[in-house]
Design an enzyme around this catalytic site. Structure first.
Site, mmCIF file in Angstrom:
data_model
loop_
_atom_site.group_PDB
_atom_site.id
_atom_site.type_symbol
_atom_site.label_atom_id
_atom_site.label_comp_id
_atom_site.label_asym_id
_atom_site.label_seq_id
_atom_site.Cartn_x
_atom_site.Cartn_y
_atom_site.Cartn_z
ATOM 1 N N HIS A 180 0.793 -1.316 -0.109
ATOM 2 C CA HIS A 180 -0.089 0.011 0.000
ATOM 3 C C HIS A 180 0.827 1.216 -0.080
ATOM 4 O O HIS A 180 0.728 2.171 -0.768
ATOM 5 C CB HIS A 180 -0.956 0.013 1.189
ATOM 6 C CG HIS A 180 -2.055 1.068 1.037
ATOM 7 N ND1 HIS A 180 -1.802 2.454 1.541
ATOM 8 C CD2 HIS A 180 -2.933 1.116 0.478
ATOM 9 C CE1 HIS A 180 -2.707 3.181 1.026
ATOM 10 N NE2 HIS A 180 -3.772 2.348 0.502
ATOM 11 N N GLU A 210 0.990 4.079 -2.735
ATOM 12 C CA GLU A 210 0.989 5.338 -2.079
ATOM 13 C C GLU A 210 2.136 5.717 -1.299
ATOM 14 O O GLU A 210 2.359 7.067 -0.791
ATOM 15 C CB GLU A 210 -0.207 5.430 -1.030
ATOM 16 C CG GLU A 210 -1.438 5.511 -1.987
ATOM 17 C CD GLU A 210 -2.781 5.485 -1.091
ATOM 18 O OE1 GLU A 210 -2.781 5.832 0.096
ATOM 19 O OE2 GLU A 210 -4.070 5.158 -1.582
#
Ligand code: CO
Length: 295
Positions: A180, A210
């Site tokens: 992530h 991200e």
């Protein structure tokens, strides 16, 4: 002189008596029966197919600790609101702990099902600890570590994922795991994980959606090594929105598209890490460590 001493002694006794009464007021002086509970805390997903990951975790926890009630909470307010609109109510951590307080649990093991100790984990840790300090509340609340905490977790994760790479993948082909990523300092765990992987298999890479490493950096590494094919595997507990769209989707900026433009064929594997039993065992062992502190 004697009388004055007597009065002050009496006052001291009265004061002590008041303190004892006050201390017992909340529990009426009775000790509660021991009641252990498990609260499993995940980020959450609104993709119903991705629920398979959470079901797999619950099955493993239930098998290992059959006598302890299990409850769930999602840390993502966005996911909870989305699910609520579809008629599915999932508790926040605070709501779940309040309900467990009310249900007279004395010891609660809060197990983080996060991958790294990022913002979500730290917020969870802080609020769970505060709940543990409430008067008349749960005697002890302890939070279990996310997947990647100790060095041994990295080793176990690497071994488990290497074992589960599709058999069709050749050693000359790349495997890119999609983490992530976060603005939290714990984002360093992804590059660290890549280091651990590459000691065993130099063509395994770890990128994030991200945070860093970014897919463009990974793409450059593949081009330098002249790799033509890459297996794309989510490094998130569920194969949810990020895996389906950002990793394997048709949009121009998906990992699949970015690699295709660079002449690299990609093979997406839509499976969350919590679908692999060997990975789930790492979370379950963290939970076991917490529960052993209640004995
Ligand atoms: Co996200």
């Amino acid at each position: 002189m004697m009388k004055k001493n007597f009065v002050s002694t009496l006052l001291v006794f009265l004061l002590i008596a008041c303190v004892i009464v006050a201390a017992n007021a909340s529990g009426h002086g009775k000790t509660r029966p021991l009641k252990k509970g498990i609260l499993l805390v995940a980020f959450g997903t609104s993709i119903s197919k991705a629920q398979i990951s959470y079901k797999n975790i619950e099955r493993a926890v239930r098998t290992r600790f059959p006598d302890i009630p299990i409850r769930w909470a999602y840390t993502s307010a966005f996911i909870r609101q989305k699910l609520a609109k579809q008629g599915q109510a999932i508790d926040s951590v605070e709501m779940a702990l309040a309900k467990m307080m009310d249900a007279k649990f004395t010891h609660v093991a809060v197990q983080s099902l996060h991958t790294i100790a990022g913002w979500e984990f730290h917020d969870l840790h802080r609020n769970a600890t505060l709940f543990g300090e409430m008067a008349g509340g749960v005697d002890s609340i302890i939070v279990g570590n996310p997947l990647l905490a100790a060095d041994s977790d990295f080793e176990r994760t690497v071994t488990a994922l290497l074992k589960n790479i599709p058999k069709s993948r050749k050693k000359t082909e790349a495997v890119i795991l999609m983490g992530h990523g976060t603005s939290h300092p714990s984002n360093a765990a992804y590059a660290a994980l890549m280091y651990h992987f590459q000691r065993k298999d130099p063509n395994v890479f770890v990128g994030t959606v991200e945070g860093t490493p970014e897919i463009d950096e990974i793409k450059e590494m593949l081009l330098t090594k002249n790799i033509k094919t890459a297996y794309l595997i989510p490094f998130m507990s569920v194969a949810g929105d990020h895996a389906i769209n950002d990793m394997a989707g048709a949009a121009e900026d998906s990992w699949k598209s970015i690699l295709t433009y660079a002449g690299i064929k990609s093979v997406p594997v839509l499976k969350g890490t919590a679908e692999y039993d060997e990975i789930v065992e790492i979370w379950v062992d963290h939970l076991k460590k917490v529960l052993s502190r209640f004995d």
